[in-house]
Design a protein around this motif. Structure first.
Motif, PDB file in Angstrom:
ATOM      1  N   SER A 261       1.748  13.441   8.687  1.00 42.59           N
ATOM      2  CA  SER A 261       2.950  13.186   7.948  1.00 42.59           C
ATOM      3  C   SER A 261       3.021  14.156   6.750  1.00 42.59           C
ATOM      4  CB  SER A 261       2.799  11.798   7.503  1.00 42.59           C
ATOM      5  OG  SER A 261       1.497  11.414   7.081  1.00 42.59           O
ATOM      6  N   ILE A 262       2.079  14.744   6.167  1.00 45.74           N
ATOM      7  CA  ILE A 262       2.080  15.688   5.022  1.00 45.74           C
ATOM      8  C   ILE A 262       2.931  17.050   5.484  1.00 45.74           C
ATOM      9  CG2 ILE A 262       0.096  14.843   3.983  1.00 45.74           C
ATOM     10  CD1 ILE A 262      -1.467  17.469   4.983  1.00 45.74           C
TER      11      ILE A 262
ATOM     12  N   LEU B 242       1.057  -1.432   0.055  1.00 49.27           N
ATOM     13  CA  LEU B 242      -0.053  -0.059   0.075  1.00 49.27           C
ATOM     14  C   LEU B 242       0.821   1.370   0.139  1.00 49.27           C
ATOM     15  CD1 LEU B 242      -2.968  -0.545   2.444  1.00 49.27           C
ATOM     16  CD2 LEU B 242      -3.128   0.403   0.189  1.00 49.27           C
ATOM     17  N   ASP B 243       2.142   1.244   0.453  1.00 53.80           N
ATOM     18  CA  ASP B 243       2.867   2.185   0.620  1.00 53.80           C
ATOM     19  C   ASP B 243       3.302   3.241  -0.552  1.00 53.80           C
ATOM     20  OD1 ASP B 243       2.710   1.466   3.323  1.00 53.80           O
ATOM     21  OD2 ASP B 243       4.753   0.534   3.101  1.00 53.80           O
ATOM     22  N   VAL B 244       2.983   4.246  -0.546  1.00 50.64           N
ATOM     23  CA  VAL B 244       3.428   5.300  -1.561  1.00 50.64           C
ATOM     24  C   VAL B 244       4.878   6.140  -0.695  1.00 50.64           C
ATOM     25  CG1 VAL B 244       3.075   7.571  -2.560  1.00 50.64           C
ATOM     26  CG2 VAL B 244       1.145   5.785  -2.438  1.00 50.64           C
ATOM     27  N   SER B 245       5.754   6.314  -1.994  1.00 44.71           N
ATOM     28  CA  SER B 245       6.913   6.854  -1.515  1.00 44.71           C
ATOM     29  C   SER B 245       6.773   8.195  -0.791  1.00 44.71           C
ATOM     30  CB  SER B 245       7.844   7.213  -2.656  1.00 44.71           C
ATOM     31  OG  SER B 245       8.896   8.077  -2.393  1.00 44.71           O
ATOM     32  N   GLY B 246       7.196   8.278   0.756  1.00 43.87           N
ATOM     33  CA  GLY B 246       6.867   9.527   1.085  1.00 43.87           C
ATOM     34  C   GLY B 246       7.916  10.689   0.846  1.00 43.87           C
TER      35      GLY B 246
ATOM     36  N   PHE C  21      -3.008   8.022   5.675  1.00 42.60           N
ATOM     37  CA  PHE C  21      -1.544   8.203   6.386  1.00 42.60           C
ATOM     38  C   PHE C  21      -1.070   6.816   6.664  1.00 42.60           C
ATOM     39  CE2 PHE C  21      -4.219  12.040   7.164  1.00 42.60           C
ATOM     40  CZ  PHE C  21      -3.477  12.874   6.376  1.00 42.60           C
ATOM     41  N   GLY C  22      -1.771   5.691   6.706  1.00 46.38           N
ATOM     42  CA  GLY C  22      -1.151   4.493   7.114  1.00 46.38           C
ATOM     43  C   GLY C  22      -1.204   4.416   8.633  1.00 46.38           C
TER      44      GLY C  22
END
Lengths: 239, 178
Positions: free
Chosen positions: A169-170, A64-68, A144-145
């Motif tokens: 996180s944003i 699910l992760d998108v690159s931070g 945001f996970g």
């Protein structure tokens, strides 16, 4: 086709021969230095045919992760792009909110679809408190996970709720200049929350505020101010 | 027997509609009002009036099963029934927490079933017979297609759905389940 094209126009730039010559020139000679995967498509599509959204699988992917880093970069660009086109901080926050709203609409639909599409009788949330709880846990987890750090009811006003994120996180890579201290880039998140509430039938005004504390300097509060009709309805359902 | 599907945006503007005629047999519903009605053939609004009274289904079936003029199959009458059912849908959706609301409204031979997505988009289906499971499967399919449409960044909740692929897929699903 009106005109003819080479078989794989995209590949002509990175054909195998040129890719290998790059390898040859690189000091280490190892292909792993380059983050691009080898571009050999397994099933080449005919030129001009684009994949269709209706053919795609929208069930939950395993990763699910998108690159931070990529997201931070994009969000930074969004903020600076928006900032060039606004009159003041309020305007900027409103625009970020609008952008977030567009995201929130989709988050709500997709998240619920993923949770409910196998169910025999898919459900919608119609009560306020469960809806707020699902925003704190499920929406936050989808976006945001991790779940948000808290949800509170305002003591003074019955129509206000607050969602608390200790380290949004944003905003992790954003430091707001001193002269724009009231600005909270989490207005984007507020927009997401507003869209979700709106979709579920709880119209509200949602804003973001910086509420730094000693141990959490970036702590942010998402303030939800519900419309009167929502509270009236809750009263009726309760009876 | 025909089916009419309408997709309405959260502000109740229609963004997609489909008429589907299925070959499956009708379990017909008789309407008592129809037989007691005088003939309206001279009136300019004959079609609408007979349709609203439910007379059409009794008198207008042609032997060949072909064209059914006037009567309950008129486009504007269908739209009116669909719009009228919104009141009932909105009442029910406040109390029921399921997305699929079966048979929320009835008008003459028409039954209206609805499906509410979490984002408050409504799917309305006008149908004549009883086919709960089929309709549910059909709505589930349309829901998936709708979510995919929504994910397109160029689509807002109020843009018309004009995609031919969407249309084809909905028709396929209608053929399968209705």
């Amino acid at each position: 086709m009106a005109y003819s094209q080479p078989q794989h126009p995209r590949l002509s730039v990175l054909s195998n021969s040129s890719a290998s010559s790059v390898d040859h020139l690189s000091p280490t000679g190892s292909a792993t230095r380059f983050s691009l995967p080898p571009t050999v498509p397994t099933s080449p599509r005919p030129a001009g045919v684009r994949p269709n959204i209706y053919d795609r699988n929208i069930t939950k992917p395993r990763v699910l992760d998108v690159s931070g880093a990529a997201f931070s970069f994009m969000f930074a660009e969004i903020v600076s792009y928006t900032q060039k086109r606004v009159a003041g901080i309020n305007d900027l926050e409103r625009r970020l909110n609008t952008l977030g709203y567009r995201v929130g609409m989709r988050v709500l639909e997709l998240m619920t679809w993923r949770a409910e599409y196998t169910s025999k009788a898919p459900k919608r949330e119609i009560r306020l408190l469960p809806a707020l709880m699902s925003i704190q846990t499920q929406v936050w987890r989808a976006v945001f996970g991790k779940p948000a750090d808290g949800i509170q009811k305002s003591v003074e006003n019955a129509d206000e709720y607050m969602i608390i994120d200790n380290d949004p996180s944003i905003e992790r890579h954003i430091s707001v200049p001193k002269d724009m201290k009231q600005l909270s880039c989490s207005s984007f998140t507020a927009g997401i929350v507003e869209a979700v509430l709106d979709g579920l039938g709880f119209p509200a005004r949602v804003t973001a505020h910086n509420t730094p504390s000693a141990e959490h300097p970036t702590k942010t509060t998402i303030l939800i101010k519900l419309e009167k009709s929502v509270l009236d309805r809750e009263e009726i359902i309760k009876q | 027997m025909s089916h009419h599907l309408f997709i309405l945006s959260p502000s109740d503007t229609p963004i997609y509609s489909l008429t589907h005629s299925s070959s499956k047999p009708v379990t017909s519903v008789s309407s008592p009002l129809a037989s007691n009605l005088p003939t309206w053939s001279t009136s300019a609004f004959a079609g609408t009036l007979t349709a609203l009274s439910g007379a059409s289904s009794a008198s207008n079936h042609t032997a060949s099963g072909g064209v059914r003029m006037g009567g309950g199959q008129d486009r504007h009458v269908i739209q009116m029934i669909a719009n009228a059912s919104l009141d009932a849908v909105e009442d029910v959706m406040r109390k029921e927490n399921t997305m699929y609301l079966k048979s929320v409204d009835k008008f003459n031979e028409w039954t209206v079933s609805a499906f509410i997505t979490p984002g408050n988009t409504k799917f309305l289906l006008l149908h004549e017979g009883k086919n709960d499971d089929g309709i549910k499967s059909f709505f589930t399919d349309v829901w998936e297609l709708y979510v995919k449409t929504m994910l397109n960044p160029f689509h807002t909740a109020h843009t018309l759905i004009k995609s031919p692929v969407f249309d084809t897929r909905v028709r396929q699903s209608a053929k399968k389940y209705l």
